[in-house]
Scaffold this active site. Structure first.
Site, short mmCIF file in Angstrom:
data_model
loop_
_atom_site.label_atom_id
_atom_site.label_comp_id
_atom_site.label_asym_id
_atom_site.label_seq_id
_atom_site.Cartn_x
_atom_site.Cartn_y
_atom_site.Cartn_z
N ASP B 8 -3.85 95.78 33.15
CA ASP B 8 -3.75 97.10 32.32
C ASP B 8 -2.75 97.33 31.24
O ASP B 8 -1.63 96.50 31.53
CB ASP B 8 -3.79 98.45 33.22
CG ASP B 8 -3.90 99.72 32.41
OD1 ASP B 8 -4.63 99.79 31.38
OD2 ASP B 8 -3.36 100.66 32.96
N ASP B 10 -0.96 100.41 29.42
CA ASP B 10 -0.41 101.69 29.32
C ASP B 10 0.17 102.10 30.76
O ASP B 10 -0.60 102.02 31.58
CB ASP B 10 -1.29 102.87 28.89
CG ASP B 10 -1.72 102.77 27.30
OD1 ASP B 10 -0.89 101.92 26.61
OD2 ASP B 10 -2.76 103.03 26.90
#
Lengths: 174, 174
Positions: B8, B10
């Site tokens: 991922d 963020d």
């Protein structure tokens, strides 16, 4: 749980070939009724063209924003959504300037597809049951059901189940 | 074939929380050393803030372009690439303006990740073996090995294998 379908954009729901031919027409006078030869890529058929020129067009901001919609794709996808979890899976990561254009194009022509079901990627490593695509490289390693969507460049290939248009997709899947 | 990892962006390799706090500081005078409470979302902790304000910031062009890199992520991912096929998988499709910013941010800070390994999506229906993410919603239906990357909002959750930082990821996977 609904089965998942991954649907490609270019040459499946959007028509970049027509736009290429218009751009080549404007730059080189290529006839507007030019046809890509069976089994060949566009850039192999245009004498003035080159692989680099096609890439130059693809990298232009706006190229993907006003492509024509492939006939029947909107109605067909709305029907497929009643039975399947439908994802748009496009190899947009190759072209930095394509993301927003493709996103806005989808919002205009396929507003019934949620942002949650839009995937812009490189290699199509998606966990789906069915994949509709015109490029067989995207079927490598895919263990679901691939449907090869006909486009001039893939017409000589025989190793995959083929669909020539969106009505044939519906006939097979609905 | 190498095993695949989905990573991922963020709160895993990029730090939007720090930027949010700076933006709240500039707009409302929120202290720069503000800390998100354990188990809460940022917008639940800031009295002046609202869910809508956080979304307003997220939708601003440029928001994702200059985020700080999470400590250790660059070196760790370079090491992981020697053993795994590493993909960046970010839910960028929620924010139209984020695509190009995230792409340019990756080009700047992770130039060793190919466009083929960048996936901007909604639901993370990726066919990978390991998923490193701070949001457990992305683990639903995932049958590989999930690694929950610690962030204030997820610190009270206990049902997934956890990593607090990139050194712990390397300790587990290399």
């Amino acid at each position: 749980m609904m089965k998942r379908i991954a649907i490609d954009m270019d040459e499946v729901i959007a028509d970049p070939i027509k736009k290429f031919i218009e751009m080549f027409h404007n730059e080189y006078g290529t006839p507007l009724d030019f046809k890509v030869e069976t089994g060949k890529e566009l850039h192999e058929c245009l004498p003035e063209a080159s692989f680099e020129k096609v890439y130059e067009y693809l990298n232009q901001k706006g190229f993907f924003r006003d492509l024509e919609v492939i006939e029947g794709s909107q109605d067909a996808i709305r029907k497929l959504q009643t039975k399947y979890d439908v994802y748009i899976v496009s190899a947009a990561s190759e072209f930095r300037n394509s993301f927003t254009d493709k996103y806005d194009w989808l919002a205009e022509h396929f507003p019934f597809i949620s942002w949650e079901n839009i995937i812009f990627c490189g290699k199509k490593i998606v966990d789906v049951d069915i994949m509709i695509d015109d490029r067989i490289k995207n079927f490598v390693g895919f263990d679901g059901r691939p449907l090869l969507f006909s486009s001039p460049h893939n017409l000589l290939l025989t190793q995959y189940e083929r669909v020539d248009n969106w009505q044939q997709v519906l006939d097979k899947l609905m």
